[in-house]
Design an enzyme around this catalytic site. Structure first.
Site, PDB file in Angstrom:
ATOM      1  N   ASP A 198       9.842  40.602 -31.876  1.00 14.67           N
ATOM      2  CA  ASP A 198      10.483  41.511 -30.926  1.00 14.67           C
ATOM      3  C   ASP A 198       9.684  42.795 -30.769  1.00 14.67           C
ATOM      4  O   ASP A 198       9.555  43.340 -29.677  1.00 14.67           O
ATOM      5  CB  ASP A 198      11.906  41.860 -31.390  1.00 14.67           C
ATOM      6  CG  ASP A 198      12.828  40.651 -31.354  1.00 14.67           C
ATOM      7  OD1 ASP A 198      12.345  39.540 -31.069  1.00 14.67           O
ATOM      8  OD2 ASP A 198      14.023  40.829 -31.628  1.00 14.67           O
ATOM      9  N   LEU A 217      10.427  50.897 -44.806  1.00 10.10           N
ATOM     10  CA  LEU A 217      11.810  51.306 -44.548  1.00 10.10           C
ATOM     11  C   LEU A 217      12.508  51.787 -45.813  1.00 10.10           C
ATOM     12  O   LEU A 217      13.478  52.536 -45.739  1.00 10.10           O
ATOM     13  CB  LEU A 217      12.600  50.139 -43.941  1.00 10.10           C
ATOM     14  CG  LEU A 217      12.297  49.848 -42.469  1.00 10.10           C
ATOM     15  CD1 LEU A 217      12.963  48.546 -42.052  1.00 10.10           C
ATOM     16  CD2 LEU A 217      12.791  50.999 -41.601  1.00 10.10           C
ATOM     17  N   SER A 226      14.016  39.391 -42.333  1.00 15.36           N
ATOM     18  CA  SER A 226      14.856  38.790 -41.298  1.00 15.36           C
ATOM     19  C   SER A 226      15.114  37.308 -41.527  1.00 15.36           C
ATOM     20  O   SER A 226      15.707  36.652 -40.666  1.00 15.36           O
ATOM     21  CB  SER A 226      14.196  38.975 -39.934  1.00 15.36           C
ATOM     22  OG  SER A 226      12.943  38.318 -39.922  1.00 15.36           O
ATOM     23  N   SER A 252      22.743  41.555 -35.561  1.00 10.36           N
ATOM     24  CA  SER A 252      22.461  40.122 -35.440  1.00 10.36           C
ATOM     25  C   SER A 252      23.729  39.294 -35.317  1.00 10.36           C
ATOM     26  O   SER A 252      24.769  39.607 -35.908  1.00 10.36           O
ATOM     27  CB  SER A 252      21.693  39.686 -36.682  1.00 10.36           C
ATOM     28  OG  SER A 252      21.744  38.289 -36.829  1.00 10.36           O
ATOM     29  N   GLU A 256      24.208  36.690 -36.778  1.00 10.94           N
ATOM     30  CA  GLU A 256      24.517  36.179 -38.116  1.00 10.94           C
ATOM     31  C   GLU A 256      25.702  36.918 -38.739  1.00 10.94           C
ATOM     32  O   GLU A 256      26.343  36.419 -39.659  1.00 10.94           O
ATOM     33  CB  GLU A 256      23.302  36.299 -39.037  1.00 10.94           C
ATOM     34  CG  GLU A 256      22.184  35.312 -38.742  1.00 10.94           C
ATOM     35  CD  GLU A 256      22.499  33.876 -39.159  1.00 10.94           C
ATOM     36  OE1 GLU A 256      23.305  33.693 -40.089  1.00 10.94           O
ATOM     37  OE2 GLU A 256      21.956  32.948 -38.538  1.00 10.94           O
ATOM     38  N   TYR A 282      21.684  38.342 -45.980  1.00  9.98           N
ATOM     39  CA  TYR A 282      21.101  38.961 -44.785  1.00  9.98           C
ATOM     40  C   TYR A 282      22.202  39.497 -43.880  1.00  9.98           C
ATOM     41  O   TYR A 282      22.158  40.649 -43.436  1.00  9.98           O
ATOM     42  CB  TYR A 282      20.250  37.927 -44.042  1.00  9.98           C
ATOM     43  CG  TYR A 282      19.831  38.353 -42.658  1.00  9.98           C
ATOM     44  CD1 TYR A 282      18.783  39.250 -42.471  1.00  9.98           C
ATOM     45  CD2 TYR A 282      20.470  37.863 -41.519  1.00  9.98           C
ATOM     46  CE1 TYR A 282      18.388  39.651 -41.204  1.00  9.98           C
ATOM     47  CE2 TYR A 282      20.086  38.253 -40.250  1.00  9.98           C
ATOM     48  CZ  TYR A 282      19.045  39.147 -40.092  1.00  9.98           C
ATOM     49  OH  TYR A 282      18.668  39.540 -38.836  1.00  9.98           O
ATOM     50  N   PHE A 293      10.693  29.790 -38.926  1.00 11.86           N
ATOM     51  CA  PHE A 293      11.952  29.690 -38.188  1.00 11.86           C
ATOM     52  C   PHE A 293      11.998  28.348 -37.466  1.00 11.86           C
ATOM     53  O   PHE A 293      10.974  27.835 -37.016  1.00 11.86           O
ATOM     54  CB  PHE A 293      12.075  30.843 -37.191  1.00 11.86           C
ATOM     55  CG  PHE A 293      12.404  32.145 -37.848  1.00 11.86           C
ATOM     56  CD1 PHE A 293      13.720  32.580 -37.958  1.00 11.86           C
ATOM     57  CD2 PHE A 293      11.408  32.932 -38.402  1.00 11.86           C
ATOM     58  CE1 PHE A 293      14.028  33.772 -38.582  1.00 11.86           C
ATOM     59  CE2 PHE A 293      11.710  34.130 -39.033  1.00 11.86           C
ATOM     60  CZ  PHE A 293      13.027  34.551 -39.127  1.00 11.86           C
ATOM     61  N   VAL A 294      13.185  27.807 -37.327  1.00 12.33           N
ATOM     62  CA  VAL A 294      13.297  26.397 -36.955  1.00 12.33           C
ATOM     63  C   VAL A 294      12.692  26.055 -35.596  1.00 12.33           C
ATOM     64  O   VAL A 294      11.989  25.055 -35.469  1.00 12.33           O
ATOM     65  CB  VAL A 294      14.765  25.900 -37.091  1.00 12.33           C
ATOM     66  CG1 VAL A 294      15.684  26.540 -36.073  1.00 12.33           C
ATOM     67  CG2 VAL A 294      14.837  24.393 -37.004  1.00 12.33           C
ATOM     68  N   LYS A 316       8.962  26.214 -35.914  1.00 12.01           N
ATOM     69  CA  LYS A 316       8.544  25.152 -36.823  1.00 12.01           C
ATOM     70  C   LYS A 316       8.474  23.835 -36.052  1.00 12.01           C
ATOM     71  O   LYS A 316       7.545  23.050 -36.210  1.00 12.01           O
ATOM     72  CB  LYS A 316       9.571  25.065 -37.952  1.00 12.01           C
ATOM     73  CG  LYS A 316       9.145  24.248 -39.126  1.00 12.01           C
ATOM     74  CD  LYS A 316      10.141  24.369 -40.253  1.00 12.01           C
ATOM     75  CE  LYS A 316       9.939  23.251 -41.247  1.00 12.01           C
ATOM     76  NZ  LYS A 316      10.917  23.300 -42.336  1.00 12.01           N
ATOM     77  N   ARG A 354      21.031  25.618 -46.037  1.00 11.07           N
ATOM     78  CA  ARG A 354      21.423  26.925 -46.569  1.00 11.07           C
ATOM     79  C   ARG A 354      22.601  26.735 -47.507  1.00 11.07           C
ATOM     80  O   ARG A 354      23.423  25.834 -47.295  1.00 11.07           O
ATOM     81  CB  ARG A 354      21.864  27.846 -45.441  1.00 11.07           C
ATOM     82  CG  ARG A 354      20.792  28.198 -44.464  1.00 11.07           C
ATOM     83  CD  ARG A 354      21.386  29.159 -43.435  1.00 11.07           C
ATOM     84  NE  ARG A 354      20.457  29.416 -42.358  1.00 11.07           N
ATOM     85  CZ  ARG A 354      20.768  30.141 -41.290  1.00 11.07           C
ATOM     86  NH1 ARG A 354      21.990  30.668 -41.185  1.00 11.07           N
ATOM     87  NH2 ARG A 354      19.901  30.354 -40.350  1.00 11.07           N
TER      88      ARG A 354
END
Lengths: 326, 337
Positions: B14, B64, B89, B132, B134, B156, B195-196, B199, B285
């Site tokens: 991003d 950060l 992330s 997010s 999530e 996360y 990331f899927v 990937k 997960r």
């Protein structure tokens, strides 16, 4: 034999990985998570399916993250631990002193605390730095030279160096410092002076760049070859008793010498391309840096082999090949 | 008058798209990067050649978790806008590294807000916080909108919920112009390769060229609302141009399973994914988010934003890009041998 390496994606970590794999070790590396998967120094091993997942393993963690470090170390149960990670750029440590201290000083302490609780405790090597001597009053420097750092990086390393010694002496552990003088290679990061020079010589030779911008080139350093230094680190942990060792070449050269060697190698006159850029000046420059590695020679049977001229040639040849391959 | 912005996470997917957008709009863009011995600027190298060539993009080392260096930087640069995109992330990794994830994604966001709060005393500054989808976790209503309660399912997500509420807290308590963009999954050719979606496109194109034989995946039934990252960074910018600070869901409003994404990608390459995909339970997960579907109505009404790229178009963009990458890989292999 099972080793953990922090800083495995760095210059020394990648050479040490090759060395230990060659000796039949199972190697576990600790890596920081990043959205860019930049591990060019390890790519050849990680992409080799006969190695990765069989003899070489990578684990995500961070020197600031105690719980995940502890979990990995407890699971791996290493016989040797090589701690090479740190915010290792001296100039930058003036801009980011707090994170330099957090990673380089506190990060080391966290590992010492975790290792201390293990039974049996693995042998531990800390890649310490001649920056702990700052501007030394005696030259050359050996294991008895007083610590007197003059950068945030040097101060953090001095803290780590002293703690390793304290843990060795007060807890009777096999914990050692390898006090390394500068050591370079084609795998040096591109914002370190030698690599910057070798890349510039190669780029200028190929017509990709016109000039070389640098700060003060009169400063002197004791420069060795990284692949030889990691051999000494391994030998330190094979000794009958734990001890700190200076690793150095014992020869001092100026930045200008290195520029000359690098440009000579491709048939160029460096004076036609060098330009002073005050932006690259450090707030303070260490002086009189010259190491005396006679203890390492006596007890480890280790001595540097590659001259600075050979090293410069090696690095320029690598960068020429790299640029032609792009 | 030229504006300036500070982007944390500028080396990420991003961050790189946002940097491009802001440079096009005439901003001076400052980026925060973690120091690493291997360079991580691959996604912005095309923007960042040399300070003499592009004085509008400047990178600064920091972290950060190093609040003091961050505050110094913000006070020195005096940016008009701060986009906090930096984070650990990766959801799966956050189960292995919960503390580091909270330090970076939670306390890191707080460090940004604190720095902005200090600067805001002398000069107005606007803050974007990358929240997010999530955070909805085990969803309590579908589709999810700004009023849907959070029910996080991973370290996360817990860290992101913390940062979300701190952002609102700084808006209410100190009058800071601070916005949350609750972004649903957004992908691109610049997505990290773990990331899927990426990937899958990397593997499919490598399989097509004979560089790879198998693709190992976890739960194929997980459903996501996937958009194109380039469309989504536009929404970030629009939020900070709005007359008042607010929180917005950014999503496509459509949901697809990983199975369906596999169909799109492999069929574009004339392959059948069933021949190559194997399930590896390691990628499951500990707690899975089953159905994420966002309702972007508020963003459409107040910001005039809507997604431009369909999942099919996105799959094509990613496949085209990764096919080129795989071809180069093949070329380099023949060069080396």
């Amino acid at each position: 034999m099972r080793a953990i390496i922090t800083g495995i994606t760095g210059q020394d970590g990648s050479y040490l990985t090759e060395l230990l794999l060659g000796k039949g070790y199972e190697v576990h590396g600790i890596v920081r998570r990043s959205s860019t998967m930049q591990r060019p120094r390890l790519d050849h091993q990680v992409h080799d399916q006969s190695i990765y997942g069989k003899k070489l393993f990578l684990h995500y963690s961070d020197l600031t993250d105690t719980t995940s470090l502890r979990r990995i170390i407890q699971r791996v149960e290493p016989t040797e631990f090589y701690h090479l990670a740190g915010q290792s750029h001296v100039g930058l440590s003036f801009d980011i002193p707090e994170s330099t201290c957090e990673l380089t000083a506190m990060g080391t302490l966290r590992i010492l605390e975790i290792l201390r609780d293990l039974s049996p405790t693995p042998k531990f090597l800390h890649a310490s730095s001649r920056e702990i001597f700052g501007t030394p009053t005696q030259s050359p420097q050996d294991e008895s030279t007083p610590v007197n750092p003059n950068s945030p990086y040097g101060a953090a390393k001095a803290f780590a160096n002293q703690l390793v010694k304290i843990y060795r002496e007060s807890h009777g552990l096999f914990f050692c410092n390898a006090i390394c003088f500068n050591h370079e290679s084609p795998r040096r990061a591109e914002n370190f002076v030698t690599r910057k020079i070798s890349l510039a010589a190669a780029k200028i030779k190929l017509g990709l760049q016109n000039e070389l911008l640098l700060g003060n080139i009169d400063t002197h350093r004791d420069w060795g070859f990284a692949a030889e230094f990691v051999e000494a680190m391994w030998r330190i942990l094979q000794q009958p008793s734990p001890k700190d060792f200076i690793l150095a070449t014992g020869q001092s050269h100026s930045v200008q010498d290195f520029i000359q060697f690098a440009f000579q190698h491709v048939g160029l006159n460096w004076k036609d391309y060098y330009r002073l850029d005050p932006r690259f000046h450090r707030p303070t420059e260490p002086q009189n840096l010259l190491g005396n590695a006679s203890l390492a020679e006596r007890e480890l049977g280790w001595k540097h082999q590659t001259s600075l001229q050979q090293l410069a040639a090696l690095m320029v040849d690598h960068d020429l090949a790299l640029l032609k391959n792009l | 008058m030229d504006k300036s912005a500070l982007i944390t996470g500028i080396t990420g997917q991003d961050g790189s798209y946002l940097a491009e957008l802001l440079l096009q709009k005439g901003y001076t863009v400052h980026g925060l990067v973690r120091r690493s011995s291997s360079f991580s600027t691959g996604r912005i190298d095309h923007l960042y050649r040399d300070i003499h060539e592009n004085p509008k993009l400047l990178l600064h080392y920091g972290d950060l978790t190093d609040g003091q260096a961050l505050t110094n930087l913000v006070l020195n640069l005096q940016p008009d806008e701060i986009y906090n995109l930096g984070a650990q992330s990766h959801v799966r990794v956050s189960f292995d590294q919960p503390v580091y994830t909270l330090m970076t994604d939670g306390v890191g966001a707080l460090n940004v807000l604190e720095a902005a709060r200090i600067l805001n005393n002398s000069k107005p500054v606007r803050v974007y916080q990358a929240s997010s989808s999530e955070m909805y976790g085990d969803v309590l209503e579908t589709p999810q909108k700004e009023t849907t309660p959070f029910n996080p399912q991973s370290p996360y997500a817990c860290a992101k919920v913390y940062a979300f509420f701190q952002t609102i807290n700084y808006r209410r308590s100190y009058g800071l112009f601070a916005c949350n963009g609750i972004l649903f999954n957004h992908e691109s050719p610049r997505r990290g390769e773990t990331f899927v979606t990426r990937k899958i496109t990397r593997a499919a194109t490598r399989i097509k060229l004979g560089l790879q034989k198998k693709l190992f995946l976890g739960n194929l039934d997980a459903k996501r609302d996937w958009g194109f990252a380039k469309d989504y960074v536009e929404a970030m910018w629009l939020m900070l141009q709005h007359q008042q600070a607010d929180d917005f869901v950014i999503a496509t409003g459509h949901t697809y399973s990983i199975r369906e994404f596999l169909d799109l990608v492999f069929s574009k390459l004339d392959l059948n994914w069933n021949d190559y995909v194997e399930i590896d339970p390691r990628y499951f997960r500990p707690a899975e988010v089953e159905l994420l579907l966002g309702d972007p109505t508020k963003a459409k009404q107040l910001l005039g934003w809507s997604p431009k790229t369909s999942l099919q178009e996105l799959a094509e963009i990613m496949v085209d890009h990764d096919l080129e990458l795989a071809k180069r890989e093949l070329h380099n292999q023949s060069f080396q041998s």
